[in-house]
Scaffold this active site. Structure first.
Site, PDB file in Angstrom:
ATOM      1  N   HIS B 131       0.874  -1.173   0.000  1.00 35.63           N
ATOM      2  CA  HIS B 131       0.000   0.000   0.000  1.00 35.63           C
ATOM      3  C   HIS B 131       0.920   1.236   0.000  1.00 35.63           C
ATOM      4  CE1 HIS B 131      -2.762   2.954   1.867  1.00 35.63           C
ATOM      5  NE2 HIS B 131      -3.764   2.141   1.567  1.00 35.63           N
ATOM      6  N   ASP B 208       3.165  -4.849   7.988  1.00 32.98           N
ATOM      7  CA  ASP B 208       1.982  -4.001   7.883  1.00 32.98           C
ATOM      8  C   ASP B 208       0.767  -4.923   7.964  1.00 32.98           C
ATOM      9  OD1 ASP B 208      -0.232  -2.632   7.016  1.00 32.98           O
ATOM     10  OD2 ASP B 208       0.685  -1.840   5.193  1.00 32.98           O
ATOM     11  N   GLN B 211      -4.407  -5.202   6.721  1.00 28.37           N
ATOM     12  CA  GLN B 211      -5.394  -6.088   6.085  1.00 28.37           C
ATOM     13  C   GLN B 211      -5.421  -7.471   6.718  1.00 28.37           C
ATOM     14  OE1 GLN B 211      -7.639  -5.289   3.813  1.00 28.37           O
ATOM     15  NE2 GLN B 211      -6.926  -3.177   3.685  1.00 28.37           N
ATOM     16  N   LYS B 234     -10.224  -1.109  10.764  1.00 27.96           N
ATOM     17  CA  LYS B 234     -10.356  -2.300   9.917  1.00 27.96           C
ATOM     18  C   LYS B 234     -10.644  -3.531  10.777  1.00 27.96           C
ATOM     19  CE  LYS B 234      -7.223  -0.665   6.284  1.00 27.96           C
ATOM     20  NZ  LYS B 234      -8.056   0.222   5.503  1.00 27.96           N
ATOM     21  N   CYS B 372      -4.889   2.566  -3.545  1.00 29.52           N
ATOM     22  CA  CYS B 372      -3.662   3.106  -2.931  1.00 29.52           C
ATOM     23  C   CYS B 372      -2.500   2.131  -3.108  1.00 29.52           C
ATOM     24  CB  CYS B 372      -3.856   3.434  -1.459  1.00 29.52           C
ATOM     25  SG  CYS B 372      -5.082   4.703  -1.179  1.00 29.52           S
TER      26      CYS B 372
END
Lengths: 147, 414
Positions: B131, B208, B211, B234, B372
């Site tokens: 991202h 990261d 997600q 999220k 993104c």
């Protein structure tokens, strides 16, 4: 809201078979438009003969609204003077943003874009080509963006 | 799994779904079908109520007052930190820093760790799947130090090319930063192998988890990663709150990022001494209600069980993949073997933005655009895709509605 208000037959037709798609060699001026939100990229080529836009082409990728708008624009502005194009630009701007816009009789086929104002997220798709054409007519090199 | 077990799980999830007020409404005259969970998930009543309770009964500033409300607010805030610690299985709450979200967490590491460790000629290694928020902060840190950003390749299925990763891991690599799950394609990255390879060369790894956090159980000790970052919104929690997990020894060695209140012990005009972890990295009044809401979201998810969530989401993913594949002219982008519950796709002759508008008129919310992740789009030679991302509260019926709506769009654009 009916989707056919947005995706009228004229729009779908111009999306499928865009008019005046392609490029023009110098001395035609080129300007680039970019919608960073959706990644749409558009280049508008304008060949001037004095004050008259003698020829216009566009290329790039985008949604049906942006492709159809550019195609409809190219048909509408070819052979017009800068002043006439400015008048059209303001009429289109009103059409896309003002619910109380006067019936745009002089817009002809461009009036097919009136459904766009019911979809605020899509107004920029329809207006990008006009801003880019303005940039080309002004002869500026800075790419313009919708943001 | 048997049909019975499947319908059992389906019934359980339907019960949880009723906790989400947002999902009980009509959009454009149709019951909302919310398939944009990868961008932001919805909040259950438990989270909404936790924030309301805090604002109604507990609000004061934290770590300051001797009065009762300040103590109550501090307890609730630090209680949320403990919930996060437990959720990630971190060793200590000193390793849990509250931030505004994933993006701020990465910027914190890029500027504090990167700013103090990076020298000219050094390298940071990321992947093509990142991202923008796991690209740009590193570009900025590299530019400031004269370092170089290296990018490991992916294959046509959207999986990390481990050979490329190995080849780019060099004696000059100072940090590896990679997504755990790709936001644009759903690919789950082989993070265990990434960490092992990097650690073999003494290189720390940032994952990261934006997600991954709603789909996978995260154990930072088992993963052995050095930094893990994610956002509350999220994970069925509030927006504006996120987490940076950092290995304590690394956080100790890092200089503070932002200066201000709460991150200091003593201040004079000649010298300031900094507070201990985690407060060293939390300048100013934090997002107290956000942290409390996140704590409630974690409790909620834990109640459902990430195992149940993952199992149901994989059913949704398989159903969506199978059904979307029956549509002529539809291409699924990202076909990794190990995938989280999202499907990125294109439809011949229909730009994703038109598809997004058309689906919205049926009450179906999907994401369209470059997500993104413009380098991923460039890799596949696409300006944009449509992305349907699923949460545990989505149903098989909603996926069928998506499929029907895509077919209607094709009919309109015929």
């Amino acid at each position: 809201m009916d989707l056919k208000d947005l995706y009228r037959d004229v729009i779908l037709d111009h999306n499928k078979s865009p008019r005046n798609r392609g490029d023009l060699p110098p001395p035609a001026r080129a300007a680039q438009g970019h919608n960073p939100l959706c990644g749409d990229q558009l280049t508008v080529y304008a060949l001037m003969d004095g004050d008259i836009l003698k020829d216009v082409r566009f290329e790039g990728s985008g949604c049906a609204i942006s492709v159809a708008s550019a195609s409809l624009m190219s048909e509408a502005v070819k052979g017009k003077s800068k002043a006439e194009i400015a008048t059209l630009f303001h009429a289109i701007h009103d059409l896309l943003t003002r619910a109380d816009a006067p019936t745009p009789v002089q817009l002809g086929k461009l009036a097919a874009l009136s459904g766009v104002r019911e979809f605020p997220a899509r107004v920029k798709c329809a207006s990008l080509c006009w801003h880019t054409l303005n940039q080309a007519l002004a002869g500026a090199d800075t790419p313009i963006t919708t943001e | 799994m048997t049909r019975n077990a499947n319908s059992n799980l389906s019934a359980q999830m339907a019960k949880w779904r009723s906790d989400f007020p947002v999902l009980q409404q009509n959009i454009n005259g149709h019951p909302l079908v919310y398939l944009d969970n990868g961008a932001s998930s919805q909040r259950p009543l438990a989270v909404i109520e936790a924030e309301r309770h805090y604002a109604s009964h507990l609000h004061s500033n934290v770590h300051r007052g001797v009065h009762s409300l300040s103590a109550l607010a501090t307890d609730a805030f630090e209680g949320a930190r403990e919930s996060v610690r437990r959720f990630l299985n971190a060793r200590s709450t000193r390793e849990i820093i509250f931030t505004r979200g994933t993006t701020e967490s990465i910027n914190l590491v890029a500027q504090s760790y990167g700013g103090s460790q990076l020298r000219a000629g050094d390298e940071i290694l990321i992947t093509t799947l990142e991202h923008h928020s796991n690209i740009v902060p590193w570009q900025m840190a590299c530019k400031a130090a004269g370092a170089t950003l290296k990018v490991a390749a992916i294959n046509r299925r959207g999986e990390l090319d481990l050979a490329s990763f190995k080849a780019l891991l060099s004696p000059r690599t100072r940090l590896v930063a990679t997504s755990h799950v790709s936001n644009a394609l759903g690919s789950v990255l082989p993070v265990a192998q990434i960490v092992a390879l990097a650690h073999a060369q003494g290189v720390p790894v940032l994952l990261d988890g934006a997600q991954a956090i709603p789909h996978l159980s995260i154990d930072v000790q088992a993963l052995d990663c050095d930094f893990y970052v994610f956002s509350g919104h999220k994970l069925y929690g509030p927006d504006g709150i996120g987490v940076l997990y950092g290995r304590e020894s690394l956080l100790e060695a890092m200089p503070p990022w932002q200066g201000g209140g709460d991150m200091i012990l003593t201040v004079s005009f000649t010298e300031t001494t900094y507070n201990q972890l985690p407060y060293k990295f939390e300048a100013g009044t934090p997002h107290i209600s956000g942290a409390i809401g996140l704590g409630a979201a974690i409790d909620y998810v834990t109640q459902i069980g990430l195992k149940n969530i993952a199992e149901w989401e994989q059913h949704l993913l398989h159903h969506a993949t199978a059904q979307l594949s029956t549509i002529e002219g539809l291409t699924i982008i990202g076909t990794a073997e190990d995938k989280a519950s999202l499907v990125s796709f294109t439809v011949d002759g229909i730009h994703p933005h038109d598809l997004g508008t058309i689906l919205d008129q049926s009450g179906i919310a999907i994401r369209t655009g470059h997500h993104c992740a413009m380098p991923v789009m460039q890799f596949f030679g696409l300006p944009a895709t449509a992305r349907a991302s699923f949460a545990f509260y989505n149903t098989m019926d909603e996926i069928d509605q998506l499929v029907t709506a895509v077919r209607s769009a094709q009919h309109l654009f015929r």
